[in-house]
Design a protein around this motif. Structure first.
Motif, PDB file in Angstrom:
ATOM      1  N   GLU A  35       2.840  14.552  -1.102  1.00  0.00           N
ATOM      2  CA  GLU A  35       2.553  14.742  -2.520  1.00  0.00           C
ATOM      3  C   GLU A  35       1.458  13.792  -3.000  1.00  0.00           C
ATOM      4  OE1 GLU A  35       6.352  14.177  -4.263  1.00  0.00           O
ATOM      5  OE2 GLU A  35       7.055  16.221  -3.826  1.00  0.00           O
ATOM      6  N   THR A  36       1.456  12.569  -2.481  1.00  0.00           N
ATOM      7  CA  THR A  36       0.397  11.632  -2.841  1.00  0.00           C
ATOM      8  C   THR A  36      -0.958  12.145  -2.380  1.00  0.00           C
ATOM      9  OG1 THR A  36       1.943   9.771  -2.684  1.00  0.00           O
ATOM     10  CG2 THR A  36      -0.397   9.240  -2.599  1.00  0.00           C
ATOM     11  N   GLY A  37      -0.997  12.697  -1.163  1.00  0.00           N
ATOM     12  CA  GLY A  37      -2.231  13.271  -0.667  1.00  0.00           C
ATOM     13  C   GLY A  37      -2.704  14.450  -1.498  1.00  0.00           C
ATOM     14  N   GLN A  38      -1.768  15.276  -1.980  1.00  0.00           N
ATOM     15  CA  GLN A  38      -2.139  16.412  -2.828  1.00  0.00           C
ATOM     16  C   GLN A  38      -2.638  15.953  -4.198  1.00  0.00           C
ATOM     17  OE1 GLN A  38      -1.959  19.868  -1.816  1.00  0.00           O
ATOM     18  NE2 GLN A  38      -1.914  18.691   0.083  1.00  0.00           N
ATOM     19  N   ARG A  39      -1.986  14.986  -4.756  1.00  0.00           N
ATOM     20  CA  ARG A  39      -2.350  14.531  -6.101  1.00  0.00           C
ATOM     21  C   ARG A  39      -3.709  13.847  -6.109  1.00  0.00           C
ATOM     22  NH1 ARG A  39       1.145  10.334  -9.940  1.00  0.00           N
ATOM     23  NH2 ARG A  39      -0.429  10.166 -11.605  1.00  0.00           N
ATOM     24  N   TYR A  40      -4.016  13.099  -5.066  1.00  0.00           N
ATOM     25  CA  TYR A  40      -5.272  12.338  -5.030  1.00  0.00           C
ATOM     26  C   TYR A  40      -6.197  12.896  -3.948  1.00  0.00           C
ATOM     27  CZ  TYR A  40      -2.435   8.996  -7.694  1.00  0.00           C
ATOM     28  OH  TYR A  40      -1.627   8.393  -8.629  1.00  0.00           O
ATOM     29  N   ALA A  41      -6.301  14.218  -3.901  1.00  0.00           N
ATOM     30  CA  ALA A  41      -7.002  14.880  -2.799  1.00  0.00           C
ATOM     31  C   ALA A  41      -8.485  14.535  -2.720  1.00  0.00           C
ATOM     32  CB  ALA A  41      -6.835  16.402  -2.914  1.00  0.00           C
ATOM     33  N   SER A  42      -9.077  14.074  -3.816  1.00  0.00           N
ATOM     34  CA  SER A  42     -10.515  13.800  -3.801  1.00  0.00           C
ATOM     35  C   SER A  42     -10.880  12.572  -2.963  1.00  0.00           C
ATOM     36  CB  SER A  42     -11.029  13.597  -5.232  1.00  0.00           C
ATOM     37  OG  SER A  42     -10.404  12.479  -5.839  1.00  0.00           O
ATOM     38  N   PHE A  43      -9.918  11.675  -2.713  1.00  0.00           N
ATOM     39  CA  PHE A  43     -10.242  10.485  -1.927  1.00  0.00           C
ATOM     40  C   PHE A  43      -9.155  10.150  -0.901  1.00  0.00           C
ATOM     41  CE2 PHE A  43      -8.201   9.098  -5.857  1.00  0.00           C
ATOM     42  CZ  PHE A  43      -7.211   8.234  -5.417  1.00  0.00           C
TER      43      PHE A  43
ATOM     44  N   THR B 157      15.156   8.307   2.748  1.00  0.00           N
ATOM     45  CA  THR B 157      15.333   9.264   3.821  1.00  0.00           C
ATOM     46  C   THR B 157      13.983   9.631   4.433  1.00  0.00           C
ATOM     47  OG1 THR B 157      15.134  11.227   2.424  1.00  0.00           O
ATOM     48  CG2 THR B 157      17.311  10.215   2.586  1.00  0.00           C
ATOM     49  N   TYR B 158      14.044  10.114   5.676  1.00  0.00           N
ATOM     50  CA  TYR B 158      12.810  10.559   6.327  1.00  0.00           C
ATOM     51  C   TYR B 158      12.131  11.651   5.511  1.00  0.00           C
ATOM     52  CZ  TYR B 158      10.080  13.722   9.208  1.00  0.00           C
ATOM     53  OH  TYR B 158       9.103  14.572   9.650  1.00  0.00           O
ATOM     54  N   GLU B 159      12.907  12.617   5.036  1.00  0.00           N
ATOM     55  CA  GLU B 159      12.326  13.721   4.274  1.00  0.00           C
ATOM     56  C   GLU B 159      11.637  13.221   3.012  1.00  0.00           C
ATOM     57  OE1 GLU B 159      15.379  13.717   5.501  1.00  0.00           O
ATOM     58  OE2 GLU B 159      15.350  15.373   6.961  1.00  0.00           O
ATOM     59  N   LYS B 160      12.256  12.276   2.308  1.00  0.00           N
ATOM     60  CA  LYS B 160      11.651  11.751   1.086  1.00  0.00           C
ATOM     61  C   LYS B 160      10.350  11.016   1.387  1.00  0.00           C
ATOM     62  CE  LYS B 160      14.538  12.909  -2.233  1.00  0.00           C
ATOM     63  NZ  LYS B 160      14.117  13.679  -3.423  1.00  0.00           N
ATOM     64  N   ILE B 161      10.344  10.230   2.458  1.00  0.00           N
ATOM     65  CA  ILE B 161       9.121   9.505   2.823  1.00  0.00           C
ATOM     66  C   ILE B 161       8.020  10.491   3.185  1.00  0.00           C
ATOM     67  CG2 ILE B 161       8.106   7.992   4.568  1.00  0.00           C
ATOM     68  CD1 ILE B 161      10.783   6.472   4.602  1.00  0.00           C
ATOM     69  N   TYR B 162       8.362  11.495   3.990  1.00  0.00           N
ATOM     70  CA  TYR B 162       7.366  12.486   4.412  1.00  0.00           C
ATOM     71  C   TYR B 162       6.782  13.217   3.210  1.00  0.00           C
ATOM     72  CZ  TYR B 162       5.239  16.525   6.641  1.00  0.00           C
ATOM     73  OH  TYR B 162       4.340  17.486   7.026  1.00  0.00           O
ATOM     74  N   PHE B 163       7.639  13.766   2.363  1.00  0.00           N
ATOM     75  CA  PHE B 163       7.133  14.581   1.259  1.00  0.00           C
ATOM     76  C   PHE B 163       6.478  13.735   0.170  1.00  0.00           C
ATOM     77  CE2 PHE B 163      10.046  17.787   3.078  1.00  0.00           C
ATOM     78  CZ  PHE B 163       9.115  18.811   3.220  1.00  0.00           C
ATOM     79  N   SER B 164       6.921  12.500  -0.014  1.00  0.00           N
ATOM     80  CA  SER B 164       6.244  11.624  -0.971  1.00  0.00           C
ATOM     81  C   SER B 164       4.823  11.327  -0.516  1.00  0.00           C
ATOM     82  CB  SER B 164       7.028  10.322  -1.152  1.00  0.00           C
ATOM     83  OG  SER B 164       8.265  10.554  -1.775  1.00  0.00           O
ATOM     84  N   LEU B 165       4.655  11.109   0.794  1.00  0.00           N
ATOM     85  CA  LEU B 165       3.311  10.872   1.312  1.00  0.00           C
ATOM     86  C   LEU B 165       2.450  12.125   1.163  1.00  0.00           C
ATOM     87  CD1 LEU B 165       2.270   8.207   2.622  1.00  0.00           C
ATOM     88  CD2 LEU B 165       2.385   9.373   4.815  1.00  0.00           C
TER      89      LEU B 165
ATOM     90  N   LEU C 174       5.362   0.594   2.791  1.00  0.00           N
ATOM     91  CA  LEU C 174       4.035   1.155   3.045  1.00  0.00           C
ATOM     92  C   LEU C 174       3.786   2.394   2.196  1.00  0.00           C
ATOM     93  CD1 LEU C 174       3.786  -0.917   5.316  1.00  0.00           C
ATOM     94  CD2 LEU C 174       2.778   0.876   6.731  1.00  0.00           C
ATOM     95  N   LEU C 175       4.809   3.192   1.987  1.00  0.00           N
ATOM     96  CA  LEU C 175       4.673   4.335   1.087  1.00  0.00           C
ATOM     97  C   LEU C 175       4.312   3.857  -0.318  1.00  0.00           C
ATOM     98  CD1 LEU C 175       4.991   7.290   0.245  1.00  0.00           C
ATOM     99  CD2 LEU C 175       7.461   6.894   0.075  1.00  0.00           C
ATOM    100  N   GLN C 176       4.998   2.821  -0.799  1.00  0.00           N
ATOM    101  CA  GLN C 176       4.698   2.286  -2.122  1.00  0.00           C
ATOM    102  C   GLN C 176       3.280   1.738  -2.196  1.00  0.00           C
ATOM    103  OE1 GLN C 176       6.876   2.347  -4.836  1.00  0.00           O
ATOM    104  NE2 GLN C 176       5.035   1.775  -5.962  1.00  0.00           N
TER     105      GLN C 176
END
Length: 303
Positions: free
Chosen positions: A20-28, A10-18, A72-74
């Motif tokens: 969350e990835t940015g939050q988890r790996y915020a240093s780079f 879903t659009y929502e899952k793709i958006y929030f997964s992206l 691309l998300l993966q």
């Protein structure tokens, strides 16, 4: 590969997964909303790496593309994990070293309105004027490829020989088109990899009277060809008023003309959702394209 299953679609899952990835790996990484669709859905982008220049990986222009946005998300998630752990991908790609040289800007879903229409029908469009207008076209929602205003984003970019095919379809008229053009202008970039569905091929874009650019584009495409199992095609403009219909108004042609860096379209075959699962295509497809951005960055140092 569980991340490419249906619940990620879903659009929502793709958006929030992206996000969350940015939050988890915020240093780079850096998560950005680069714009909004006409039905007010946010268009996300994730930068991965810390290089001074970037390449763009773009997908989801066609509302009917139900695979490339998840791929691309993966990719973004896999690259982040390998970067953080300083692992080597596929025994030859030093992910941290490559992405500290050239970072990747992932835009997995440029057309969220069309994507949601194709999955769930015209009722997902909140704007009543757009919703009624789309219903009047008598197009099955499963075959819908445009955005909420009924404009095909794949032909909405202001290329040199842009051809308007319908009323109100002026070049760069759409919010989604403007958003990605702004990113091209804002960032110093070294290439565009545009992912889509049609047939198994890599297409590179040529320019008239630009020998060195054309040579570089061809060599980059051939580098990627070795890793994808696809076939190679060339897309170019003819002299005079004769134009190539396939590339008129395309994002790839626009990037090639304006940014003058290699612009490559990477496509996979179209097949039904049922075929994908019955034949186990998805894992194989992802493995064929997942290394292409890294190979592109690696090849920049050798071209």
């Amino acid at each position: 590969m569980e991340a490419i299953e249906t619940e990620r679609g879903t659009y929502e899952k793709i958006y929030f997964s992206l996000w969350e990835t940015g939050q988890r790996y915020a240093s780079f990484t850096q998560f950005r909303v680069i714009g909004k669709s006409h039905d007010d859905r946010m268009i996300p982008m994730l930068e991965v790496g810390q290089g001074n220049t970037c390449i763009f990986c773009l997908a989801g222009l066609d509302g009917g593309d139900n695979r490339m946005p998840s791929y691309l998300l993966q990719m973004a998630e896999d690259y982040c994990q390998f970067y953080e752990c300083e692992w080597i991908m596929d025994e030859c790609y030093q992910v941290r070293s490559l992405l500290d040289h050239v970072r990747i800007c992932f835009i997995p879903l440029l057309n969220p309105d069309g994507y949601e229409i194709c999955r769930n029908g015209y009722t997902v469009i909140r704007n009543p004027v757009f919703r009624q207008m789309l219903r009047m076209q008598n197009c099955p929602h499963q075959s819908f490829i445009c955005n909420a205003r009924g404009i095909d984003l794949k032909t909405n970019f202001p290329t040199n020989y842009y051809v308007r095919k319908q009323i109100h379809q002026e070049p760069a008229s759409e919010n989604e088109t403007k958003a990605v053009i702004h990113m091209f202008q804002e960032y110093r970039s070294a290439g565009l990899l545009s992912f889509g569905l049609a047939e198994k091929r890599i297409v590179y874009y040529k320019q008239n009277n630009a020998f060195s650019y054309n040579q570089k584009s061809c060599r980059m495409a051939r580098h990627l060809l070795k890793h994808s199992g696809s076939h190679l095609e060339r897309e170019h403009r003819s002299n005079g008023n004769s134009v190539s219909e396939k590339s008129t108004g395309s994002v790839e042609q626009f990037y090639a003309e304006v940014i003058r860096q290699p612009s490559l379209m990477i496509e996979l075959p179209v097949y039904s959702y049922e075929e994908a699962w019955e034949n186990g295509y998805r894992k194989k497809e992802y493995s064929e394209i997942s290394l292409l951005p890294l190979e592109y960055i690696h090849s920049l140092g050798h071209i």
